[in-house]
Design a protein around this motif. Structure first.
Motif, PDB file in Angstrom:
ATOM      1  N   LEU A   1      34.845  19.984  12.130  1.00 20.71           N
ATOM      2  CA  LEU A   1      33.949  21.079  11.757  1.00 20.71           C
ATOM      3  C   LEU A   1      33.712  21.132  10.250  1.00 20.71           C
ATOM      4  O   LEU A   1      32.584  21.364   9.784  1.00 20.71           O
ATOM      5  CB  LEU A   1      34.515  22.409  12.255  1.00 20.71           C
ATOM      6  N   LEU A   2      34.770  20.924   9.469  1.00 23.33           N
ATOM      7  CA  LEU A   2      34.615  20.926   8.015  1.00 23.33           C
ATOM      8  C   LEU A   2      33.727  19.783   7.561  1.00 23.33           C
ATOM      9  O   LEU A   2      32.895  19.946   6.664  1.00 23.33           O
ATOM     10  CB  LEU A   2      35.989  20.838   7.346  1.00 23.33           C
ATOM     11  N   SER A   3      33.868  18.622   8.175  1.00 22.28           N
ATOM     12  CA  SER A   3      33.040  17.468   7.816  1.00 22.28           C
ATOM     13  C   SER A   3      31.574  17.752   8.086  1.00 22.28           C
ATOM     14  O   SER A   3      30.698  17.449   7.262  1.00 22.28           O
ATOM     15  CB  SER A   3      33.482  16.234   8.599  1.00 22.28           C
ATOM     16  N   GLY A   4      31.282  18.348   9.263  1.00 24.73           N
ATOM     17  CA  GLY A   4      29.897  18.660   9.588  1.00 24.73           C
ATOM     18  C   GLY A   4      29.291  19.658   8.629  1.00 24.73           C
ATOM     19  O   GLY A   4      28.150  19.508   8.178  1.00 24.73           O
ATOM     20  N   PHE A   5      30.071  20.686   8.268  1.00 25.01           N
ATOM     21  CA  PHE A   5      29.563  21.702   7.342  1.00 25.01           C
ATOM     22  C   PHE A   5      29.309  21.098   5.964  1.00 25.01           C
ATOM     23  O   PHE A   5      28.263  21.342   5.353  1.00 25.01           O
ATOM     24  CB  PHE A   5      30.573  22.845   7.237  1.00 25.01           C
ATOM     25  N   LEU A   6      30.236  20.309   5.465  1.00 28.48           N
ATOM     26  CA  LEU A   6      30.075  19.725   4.134  1.00 28.48           C
ATOM     27  C   LEU A   6      28.914  18.743   4.091  1.00 28.48           C
ATOM     28  O   LEU A   6      28.184  18.670   3.102  1.00 28.48           O
ATOM     29  CB  LEU A   6      31.377  19.033   3.710  1.00 28.48           C
ATOM     30  N   LEU A   7      28.726  17.980   5.169  1.00 26.21           N
ATOM     31  CA  LEU A   7      27.611  17.047   5.206  1.00 26.21           C
ATOM     32  C   LEU A   7      26.282  17.806   5.205  1.00 26.21           C
ATOM     33  O   LEU A   7      25.314  17.392   4.577  1.00 26.21           O
ATOM     34  CB  LEU A   7      27.701  16.147   6.434  1.00 26.21           C
ATOM     35  N   GLY A   8      26.253  18.945   5.911  1.00 27.22           N
ATOM     36  CA  GLY A   8      25.041  19.743   5.908  1.00 27.22           C
ATOM     37  C   GLY A   8      24.737  20.335   4.544  1.00 27.22           C
ATOM     38  O   GLY A   8      23.590  20.361   4.110  1.00 27.22           O
ATOM     39  N   VAL A   9      25.782  20.792   3.845  1.00 25.48           N
ATOM     40  CA  VAL A   9      25.588  21.429   2.544  1.00 25.48           C
ATOM     41  C   VAL A   9      25.282  20.397   1.465  1.00 25.48           C
ATOM     42  O   VAL A   9      24.285  20.497   0.742  1.00 25.48           O
ATOM     43  CB  VAL A   9      26.827  22.260   2.155  1.00 25.48           C
ATOM     44  N   PHE A  10      26.149  19.382   1.346  1.00 21.12           N
ATOM     45  CA  PHE A  10      26.019  18.429   0.244  1.00 21.12           C
ATOM     46  C   PHE A  10      25.158  17.218   0.604  1.00 21.12           C
ATOM     47  O   PHE A  10      24.908  16.373  -0.241  1.00 21.12           O
ATOM     48  CB  PHE A  10      27.403  17.957  -0.202  1.00 21.12           C
ATOM     49  N   GLY A  11      24.730  17.154   1.861  1.00 21.04           N
ATOM     50  CA  GLY A  11      23.835  16.092   2.265  1.00 21.04           C
ATOM     51  C   GLY A  11      22.429  16.607   2.451  1.00 21.04           C
ATOM     52  O   GLY A  11      21.566  16.484   1.585  1.00 21.04           O
ATOM     53  N   ALA A  12      22.193  17.233   3.602  1.00 22.79           N
ATOM     54  CA  ALA A  12      20.849  17.678   3.957  1.00 22.79           C
ATOM     55  C   ALA A  12      20.294  18.707   2.984  1.00 22.79           C
ATOM     56  O   ALA A  12      19.131  18.621   2.565  1.00 22.79           O
ATOM     57  CB  ALA A  12      20.864  18.233   5.381  1.00 22.79           C
ATOM     58  N   ALA A  13      21.108  19.694   2.624  1.00 26.84           N
ATOM     59  CA  ALA A  13      20.599  20.764   1.747  1.00 26.84           C
ATOM     60  C   ALA A  13      20.247  20.235   0.361  1.00 26.84           C
ATOM     61  O   ALA A  13      19.191  20.565  -0.193  1.00 26.84           O
ATOM     62  CB  ALA A  13      21.639  21.883   1.643  1.00 26.84           C
ATOM     63  N   LEU A  14      21.116  19.408  -0.220  1.00 25.17           N
ATOM     64  CA  LEU A  14      20.835  18.877  -1.553  1.00 25.17           C
ATOM     65  C   LEU A  14      19.643  17.928  -1.540  1.00 25.17           C
ATOM     66  O   LEU A  14      18.836  17.921  -2.466  1.00 25.17           O
ATOM     67  CB  LEU A  14      22.074  18.165  -2.103  1.00 25.17           C
ATOM     68  N   VAL A  15      19.527  17.108  -0.495  1.00 24.02           N
ATOM     69  CA  VAL A  15      18.377  16.201  -0.388  1.00 24.02           C
ATOM     70  C   VAL A  15      17.086  17.008  -0.273  1.00 24.02           C
ATOM     71  O   VAL A  15      16.070  16.695  -0.902  1.00 24.02           O
ATOM     72  CB  VAL A  15      18.540  15.265   0.817  1.00 24.02           C
TER      73      VAL A  15
ATOM     74  N   TYR B   1      23.547  14.268  -9.694  1.00 21.75           N
ATOM     75  CA  TYR B   1      23.860  15.691  -9.867  1.00 21.75           C
ATOM     76  C   TYR B   1      23.007  16.300 -10.983  1.00 21.75           C
ATOM     77  O   TYR B   1      22.656  17.481 -10.936  1.00 21.75           O
ATOM     78  CB  TYR B   1      25.342  15.884 -10.165  1.00 21.75           C
ATOM     79  N   GLY B   2      22.671  15.495 -11.975  1.00 19.20           N
ATOM     80  CA  GLY B   2      21.791  15.982 -13.034  1.00 19.20           C
ATOM     81  C   GLY B   2      20.408  16.330 -12.514  1.00 19.20           C
ATOM     82  O   GLY B   2      19.768  17.269 -13.006  1.00 19.20           O
ATOM     83  N   ILE B   3      19.938  15.588 -11.508  1.00 18.65           N
ATOM     84  CA  ILE B   3      18.655  15.919 -10.890  1.00 18.65           C
ATOM     85  C   ILE B   3      18.720  17.309 -10.264  1.00 18.65           C
ATOM     86  O   ILE B   3      17.802  18.120 -10.403  1.00 18.65           O
ATOM     87  CB  ILE B   3      18.281  14.860  -9.833  1.00 18.65           C
TER      88      ILE B   3
ATOM     89  N   ALA C   1      28.696  25.318 -12.318  1.00 20.33           N
ATOM     90  CA  ALA C   1      28.839  25.493 -10.871  1.00 20.33           C
ATOM     91  C   ALA C   1      28.507  24.204 -10.132  1.00 20.33           C
ATOM     92  O   ALA C   1      29.202  23.824  -9.171  1.00 20.33           O
ATOM     93  CB  ALA C   1      27.947  26.629 -10.398  1.00 20.33           C
ATOM     94  N   VAL C   2      27.451  23.494 -10.552  1.00 23.30           N
ATOM     95  CA  VAL C   2      27.116  22.226  -9.911  1.00 23.30           C
ATOM     96  C   VAL C   2      28.211  21.196 -10.179  1.00 23.30           C
ATOM     97  O   VAL C   2      28.569  20.400  -9.302  1.00 23.30           O
ATOM     98  CB  VAL C   2      25.748  21.712 -10.402  1.00 23.30           C
ATOM     99  N   GLY C   3      28.769  21.219 -11.394  1.00 21.96           N
ATOM    100  CA  GLY C   3      29.906  20.338 -11.669  1.00 21.96           C
ATOM    101  C   GLY C   3      31.087  20.648 -10.781  1.00 21.96           C
ATOM    102  O   GLY C   3      31.788  19.746 -10.308  1.00 21.96           O
ATOM    103  N   ALA C   4      31.322  21.943 -10.515  1.00 26.01           N
ATOM    104  CA  ALA C   4      32.398  22.327  -9.597  1.00 26.01           C
ATOM    105  C   ALA C   4      32.114  21.824  -8.188  1.00 26.01           C
ATOM    106  O   ALA C   4      33.040  21.419  -7.465  1.00 26.01           O
ATOM    107  CB  ALA C   4      32.568  23.843  -9.600  1.00 26.01           C
ATOM    108  N   CYS C   5      30.843  21.843  -7.780  1.00 27.93           N
ATOM    109  CA  CYS C   5      30.472  21.283  -6.473  1.00 27.93           C
ATOM    110  C   CYS C   5      30.756  19.782  -6.423  1.00 27.93           C
ATOM    111  O   CYS C   5      31.193  19.252  -5.396  1.00 27.93           O
ATOM    112  CB  CYS C   5      29.002  21.549  -6.186  1.00 27.93           C
TER     113      CYS C   5
END
Length: 300
Positions: free
Chosen positions: A77-91, A224-226, A245-249
């Motif tokens: 579950l954690l993997s799916g959530f993180l992939l959604g946040v840092f994958g799909a959402a950031l893209v 991350y700079g983008i 905050a983005v650096g913390a991410c």
């Protein structure tokens, strides 16, 4: 192959049930416009229904998640959530929106009165009224398009060009921040005896392509700079706080997704000192990127 097929189907099903269900609940709460959940409006350039388009891309992210879970022992579950946040959402934020020239309005979605901007012309009584160039109806009462987005205008083209510059400058500023703030923080910590890592390391190679560590850090830092550049361009968030905050991410990704892929311990095995060092190093990188971008914007 079986893992990929199952992952695609699971991702597509999750879009229909969980993703669009969440959008529906947000619409009920007034957070997003009503009528966009399970929308069948056409998506350019092929005119595919929105829900079908979302299921396709969701299926691809499902493939990525399935392969990740098959090769690691990461929490599901954690993997799916993180992939959604840092994958799909950031893209979606850093790549898709700038390419389409979409700019969110204060209400969350940029709307229009018709297929063309409204024009203002004097009426018979001497008053000025807003009329639609394509149908002549009052632009203030004209129903919005089904997809809730304005068609491209000259202002949209300028916005897309501005975002394009934000992407390029954000990447370059982040690379510079890696060389100065990120590696400078590592150098300072090494001088204090807090870490053993070598700053500006070009000798050690990173598998699988054998890229030097410093080059690898510059590349990922640029991505991350983008994100920082687009956020500062599209929002009114405090620049330095946003950068930190983005650096913390980025540090969070290094504690979770990277160990999942490489088979290491998540969250540095619970080592509080290592977590603090990672937060300071990556926070300094994000803060430095925002500082460089802010300085450049003031000079212009």
């Amino acid at each position: 192959m079986r893992t990929m097929i199952v992952g695609f189907l699971a991702g597509a099903l999750s879009v229909v049930v969980v993703h669009q269900g969440t959008v529906w609940l947000m619409a009920l709460a007034g957070w997003v416009p009503a009528g966009i959940a399970w929308s069948t409006g056409p998506v350019p350039p092929l005119g595919v229904p929105f829900i079908v388009n979302a299921m396709f891309w969701g299926g691809l992210w499902g493939v990525a998640l399935a392969v990740l879970l098959a090769r690691t022992r990461a929490p599901v579950l954690l993997s799916g959530f993180l992939l959604g946040v840092f994958g799909a959402a950031l893209v979606s934020l850093a790549v898709v929106a700038p390419l389409k020239g979409v700019r969110p309005s204060r209400a969350g979605i940029s709307r229009a009165s018709c297929a063309w901007p409204s024009s203002t012309a004097p009426s018979a009584g001497g008053r000025r009224s807003s009329s639609c160039r394509c149908c002549g109806r009052d632009g203030l009462r004209h129903p919005p398009p089904r997809d809730g987005l304005r068609p491209p205008t000259g202002q949209d083209s300028r916005m897309a060009s501005t975002l394009g510059r934000a992407i390029v400058i954000g990447f370059a500023a982040a690379v510079l921040s890696v060389l100065i703030f990120h590696q400078g923080t590592i150098w300072g910590m090494r001088e204090l005896g807090w870490i053993n890592a070598r700053p500006w390391n070009l000798a050690t190679r990173v598998p699988p392509y054998g890229v030097p560590v410093l080059v690898n850090l510059c590349f990922w830092g640029g991505l991350y700079g983008i994100v920082i550049g687009v956020l500062l361009r599209m929002t009114r968030l405090p620049p330095l706080l946003t950068g930190f905050a983005v650096g913390a991410c980025a540090a969070l990704v290094g504690w979770t997704i990277v160990p999942m892929i490489k088979g290491g311990a998540m969250f540095a095995g619970g080592n509080a000192n290592a977590l603090l060092r990672g937060l300071l190093i990556n926070g300094a990188f994000g803060w430095g990127t925002a500082l460089i971008l802010t300085t450049l914007s003031r000079r212009r």
